[in-house]
Design an enzyme around this catalytic site. Structure first.
Site, short mmCIF file in Angstrom:
data_model
loop_
_atom_site.label_atom_id
_atom_site.label_comp_id
_atom_site.label_asym_id
_atom_site.label_seq_id
_atom_site.Cartn_x
_atom_site.Cartn_y
_atom_site.Cartn_z
N TYR A 1 0.85 -1.19 0.00
CA TYR A 1 0.00 0.00 0.00
C TYR A 1 0.89 1.24 0.00
O TYR A 1 1.83 1.34 0.79
CB TYR A 1 -0.88 0.00 1.25
CG TYR A 1 -1.79 1.21 1.38
CD1 TYR A 1 -2.85 1.41 0.49
CD2 TYR A 1 -1.61 2.13 2.40
CE1 TYR A 1 -3.69 2.51 0.62
CE2 TYR A 1 -2.46 3.23 2.54
CZ TYR A 1 -3.49 3.41 1.65
OH TYR A 1 -4.33 4.50 1.78
N ASP B 1 9.28 2.75 -0.04
CA ASP B 1 8.25 3.44 0.72
C ASP B 1 8.43 3.05 2.18
O ASP B 1 8.02 1.97 2.61
CB ASP B 1 6.86 3.03 0.20
CG ASP B 1 5.73 3.66 1.01
OD1 ASP B 1 6.02 4.35 2.00
OD2 ASP B 1 4.56 3.45 0.64
N LYS C 1 4.22 8.86 9.07
CA LYS C 1 3.99 8.23 10.38
C LYS C 1 4.98 8.68 11.46
O LYS C 1 4.79 9.76 12.01
CB LYS C 1 3.91 6.71 10.22
CG LYS C 1 2.73 6.35 9.29
CD LYS C 1 2.35 4.90 9.21
CE LYS C 1 1.03 4.78 8.46
NZ LYS C 1 1.05 3.97 7.26
C1 LIG Z 1 0.40 4.48 5.92
C2 LIG Z 1 1.13 4.25 4.68
C3 LIG Z 1 1.02 5.12 3.57
C4 LIG Z 1 0.01 6.23 3.53
O1 LIG Z 1 0.25 7.20 4.51
P1 LIG Z 1 -0.97 8.17 4.96
O2 LIG Z 1 -0.31 9.12 5.91
O3 LIG Z 1 -1.99 7.28 5.59
O4 LIG Z 1 -1.48 8.83 3.74
C5 LIG Z 1 1.82 4.91 2.49
N1 LIG Z 1 2.71 3.91 2.47
C6 LIG Z 1 2.86 3.05 3.50
C7 LIG Z 1 3.88 1.98 3.43
C8 LIG Z 1 2.07 3.19 4.63
O5 LIG Z 1 2.19 2.31 5.64
#
Ligand SMILES: *Cc1c(COP(=O)(O)O)cnc(C)c1O
Length: 432
Positions: free
Chosen positions: A149, A244, A272
């Site tokens: 994701y 990511d 995060k």
């Molecule tokens: C949480 C997450 C996102 C998206 O971040 P948001 O702040 O929720 O938009 C993208 N990539 C990874 C790997 C994530 O865990």
């Protein structure tokens, strides 16, 4: 901790009202408990490793607001720094020295990052990084992995994990075919599959984006050689490698997965943890690539609240706390105890399961495994997971309400918290 005293009347009232006000009653889908059934509990406050709900129940929390709360919720030093920053105003829309401080900390910590741009969420960071990959290479196609994701941008909502996995949407209506036409999907941990895609599109692939350790299809670590292999293939085809690390950054090591595994991508996204509980995302990488970002270069990307002083302050203080000696050793120690404890209990109670942990991230699937990718993860017994989730909730343990999410520990989790969690797990797993 006893099931008899567990009532959620107020949560139910508030959530019923929410259902009339907001789609599904929530601001983000996975919170609605759709995949585990039952209604979500409504939070009143969070502190350290704990949550209190509106009915007065309290829980040991392994979601940590989906990752940011690595120092524990409402850490007194973060709160104090925020109070001080608040007095000077919440948003400048102009340069501030706080951005320099957090940027320097990120650049010092993350091996691939020589320059960084702050945004407001992980979604925004991933959206911008795709634009940058394309701008730099002059190519349109990207490779992503099923189950990974990267936020909810159109071109990334293909075989995405997280809430999309939970809701069973292979894709989303409203995403035009043209938006995903250049998104090629590969299988995680399958290097040969990635090679085949490159061989079929030798001059067209801008780059590969992945979660270096998957958290959004449940916890799936990379097989030995997988990240190294991707580094080699992308180099061979003059394509970019993007980690990511929105989830893994500052969580599985201070310098993220790239420090932990010794593989340096060209670009990295963060979020995060670097916001310490406030909305922050970031993307960064090689200086020659980042120099394309406006106003240094032609690739446009902007944000009214980007780099705002409150978010920068929470991030700076959180990273300072993480820099203290012994931090990651502690996180690994308690997470090991939790992860190994859960797997041992599953075995004792005759529930086929597999899983693992790295630093402050863990997961367990209700399948004998092994799980190397999203397809394997989907073999989990979801009914059993739902019952496990509910049983744990009733015993004061708050786990992510989906089999396809990783769990998170924090510096605030104590040895006793883990003992209590394992005691609850033993009761619940004995009755699955
Ligand atoms: C949480 C997450 C996102 C998206 O971040 P948001 O702040 O929720 O938009 C993208 N990539 C990874 C790997 C994530 O865990």
């Amino acid at each position: 901790m006893t099931t008899t005293s567990f009532t959620t009347t107020k949560s139910e009232e508030i959530f019923s009202a929410a259902l009339k006000l907001m789609p599904g009653g929530v601001s983000s889908p996975v919170r609605a408990f759709k995949s585990v059934g039952g209604q979500p509990i409504v939070f009143d406050r969070v502190k350290d490793a704990y949550i209190w709900d509106v009915d007065g129940n309290h829980y040991i929390d392994y979601v940590g607001t989906w990752g940011p709360a690595i120092c524990g919720h409402a850490h007194p030093e973060v709160i104090a720094a925020l109070h001080e920053a608040l007095e000077k105003g919440t948003s400048f829309g102009a340069p501030s020295v706080l951005e320099n401080v957090l940027a320097s900390m990120v650049i010092d910590a993350v091996p691939s990052i020589e320059m960084v741009r702050f945004v407001n969420s992980g979604t925004e960071a991933c959206m911008a990084v795709i634009r940058l990959m394309r701008a730099f290479t002059g190519r349109d196609k990207i490779i992503k992995f099923s189950g990974c994701y990267h936020g909810h941008a159109d071109m990334l909502l293909v075989q995405a994990g997280s809430g999309v996995a939970t809701l069973g949407l292979p894709d989303s209506p409203g995403v035009p075919q043209s938006a995903t036409a250049n998104t090629l999907t590969a299988t995680y941990n399958d290097l040969e599959g990635v090679k085949a895609i490159f061989e079929a599109n030798p001059n067209d692939i801008a780059g590969v984006i992945l979660e270096p350790v998957v958290g959004n299809a449940g916890f799936i670590p990379p097989d030995a050689g997988f990240l190294e292999g991707l580094r080699l293939i992308t180099k061979e085809y003059n394509s970019l490698l993007v980690f990511d690390e929105v989830m893994t950054g500052f969580r599985i090591a201070y310098g993220g997965a790239q420090e932990k595994f010794g593989v340096t991508p060209d670009l990295t996204t963060l979020g995060k943890v670097i916001g310490g509980g406030l909305p922050v995302g970031a993307y960064g990488g090689r200086k020659d690539i980042m120099s394309l970002v406006a106003p240094a270069g032609p690739m446009y990307q902007a944000g009214t609240l980007s780099g705002n002083p409150l978010a920068m302050t929470a991030g700076i203080k959180t990273l300072e706390l993480l820099q203290k000696p012994g931090t990651y050793e502690y996180l690994a120690k308690i997470t090991k105890k939790l992860s190994e404890g859960l797997l041992a209990i599953a075995k004792e109670t005759g529930n086929p399961a597999c899983g693992g942990y790295i630093s402050a991230m863990f997961g367990m699937f209700f399948t004998g495994g092994p799980v190397h990718n999203y397809e394997d993860a989907k073999k989990s017994d979801l009914t059993k997971f739902s019952r496990f989730h509910r049983g744990m909730l009733e015993r004061g343990i708050y786990l992510a309400p989906s089999q396809f999410e990783a769990g998170f520990t924090s510096l605030a989790h104590t040895d006793e918290d883990i003992d209590r969690t394992l005691a609850a797990a033993k009761e619940v797993m004995s009755s699955l």
